[in-house]
Design a protein around this motif. Structure first.
Motif, PDB file in Angstrom:
ATOM      1  N   UNK A  22       0.825  -1.080  -0.060  1.00  0.00           N
ATOM      2  CA  UNK A  22       0.042   0.072  -0.088  1.00  0.00           C
ATOM      3  C   UNK A  22       0.776   1.358   0.119  1.00  0.00           C
ATOM      4  N   UNK A  23       2.036   1.396   0.486  1.00  0.00           N
ATOM      5  CA  UNK A  23       3.097   2.404   0.671  1.00  0.00           C
ATOM      6  C   UNK A  23       3.833   2.419  -0.880  1.00  0.00           C
ATOM      7  N   UNK A  24       3.957   1.370  -1.552  1.00  0.00           N
ATOM      8  CA  UNK A  24       4.687   1.666  -2.743  1.00  0.00           C
ATOM      9  C   UNK A  24       4.296   2.601  -3.843  1.00  0.00           C
ATOM     10  N   UNK A  25       3.011   2.782  -4.106  1.00  0.00           N
ATOM     11  CA  UNK A  25       2.572   3.788  -5.001  1.00  0.00           C
ATOM     12  C   UNK A  25       3.166   5.379  -4.195  1.00  0.00           C
ATOM     13  N   UNK A  26       2.927   5.375  -3.127  1.00  0.00           N
ATOM     14  CA  UNK A  26       3.537   6.731  -2.501  1.00  0.00           C
ATOM     15  C   UNK A  26       4.962   7.100  -2.652  1.00  0.00           C
ATOM     16  N   UNK A  27       5.951   5.865  -2.525  1.00  0.00           N
ATOM     17  CA  UNK A  27       7.327   6.116  -2.838  1.00  0.00           C
ATOM     18  C   UNK A  27       7.472   6.280  -4.442  1.00  0.00           C
ATOM     19  N   UNK A  28       6.571   5.547  -5.030  1.00  0.00           N
ATOM     20  CA  UNK A  28       6.843   5.807  -6.498  1.00  0.00           C
ATOM     21  C   UNK A  28       6.384   7.153  -7.016  1.00  0.00           C
ATOM     22  N   UNK A  29       5.396   7.822  -6.355  1.00  0.00           N
ATOM     23  CA  UNK A  29       5.104   9.049  -6.774  1.00  0.00           C
ATOM     24  C   UNK A  29       6.204  10.325  -6.346  1.00  0.00           C
ATOM     25  N   UNK A  30       6.570   9.951  -5.147  1.00  0.00           N
ATOM     26  CA  UNK A  30       7.821  10.795  -4.716  1.00  0.00           C
ATOM     27  C   UNK A  30       8.949  10.746  -5.583  1.00  0.00           C
TER      28      UNK A  30
END
Length: 257
Positions: A22-30
């Motif tokens: 669930x956190x991987x998209x947050x990292x990818x966006x950053x």
């Protein structure tokens, strides 16, 4: 903001916890933002701040990907973008159908972020015969009578439901029967699906209600402070409890939110 239940095991095949997924998209966006600025490397602290998590959690998450960075240098931005994109399945094309082309469905169809993130809107579907053939975001709307054929012809495995609540379950059942195994649900209702089908629910009203709760709590705390009845009005002498302990002597009296 997307929430919902899944019907697969708590970890993926490579042993990555769902919370990490669930956190991987947050990292990818950053990371994508850094890549667009031609930033070659980033420290765990900088990336964690940009993604809104703590650096220890980030390093733990990346360890599941087999990425540990380089001491004194940090993480290679381009490699991490590729690595996370591959893990999320974004290095391939995912055809998506949107069912329900009202205001919300039309807005989703016009969202430019799908294509840049590996998703292709293969079809727009609506039950209103008057909508059939009308172009939305350059794509002609097709009637729901053809839903199964559309899914099979386009090899669709991801469906987006933007219908009224009363129609959502029937649409969901048809999507699943036609072979769709992942559903993003914008309808304000809970869907029932068989094992092997993932559902993510997006409910803006629930998110607003949660924010309203926090606003009400903050207003209550402000009022308590202003009339002298809040925690700030209690002096150390009156409480007679060590500063790092609560009434039971082992936890803080006021826990952070």
């Amino acid at each position: 903001m997307a929430t919902g239940r899944t019907h697969r095991p708590a970890t993926r095949s490579r042993g990555i916890p769902e919370a990490t997924v669930a956190r991987l998209p947050l990292y990818l966006r950053a990371l994508t933002a850094l890549s667009e600025r031609s930033v070659p490397t980033v420290s765990s602290e900088e990336l964690a701040a940009a993604a809104g998590v703590n650096s220890a959690k980030l390093r733990k998450d990346f360890s599941y990907l087999g990425s540990y960075g380089t001491r004194g240098v940090g993480y290679d931005v381009e490699y991490l973008v590729y690595q996370i994109s591959r893990e999320l399945g974004l290095t391939q094309d995912w055809p998506v159908v949107i069912v329900g082309i009202g205001n919300l469905g039309a807005a989703l169809a016009n969202y430019g972020g799908f294509a840049s993130r590996g998703f292709r809107v293969a079809a727009l579907i609506d039950a209103d015969p008057a909508m059939a053939g009308k172009p939305v975001a350059g794509i002609p709307v097709q009637h729901s009578d053809d839903l199964e054929k559309i899914i099979q012809d386009n090899g669709v495995s991801i469906g987006v439901i933007a219908t009224p609540a009363g129609a959502a379950q029937a649409v969901c059942d048809r999507l699943v029967a036609a072979g769709v195994t992942s559903i993003l649900n914008f309808a304000p209702t809970v869907l029932t699906v068989p094992d092997g089908v993932d559902v993510r629910k997006v409910d803006l009203s629930i998110e607003l209600q949660i924010l309203a709760f926090h606003e009400q709590r903050k207003a209550g705390e402000d009022a308590a402070h202003s009339d002298g009845t809040g925690p700030a009005a209690v002096t150390r002498e009156e409480s007679d409890v060590p500063a790092d302990q609560g009434p039971d002597g082992d936890v803080p009296a006021v826990m952070p939110a």
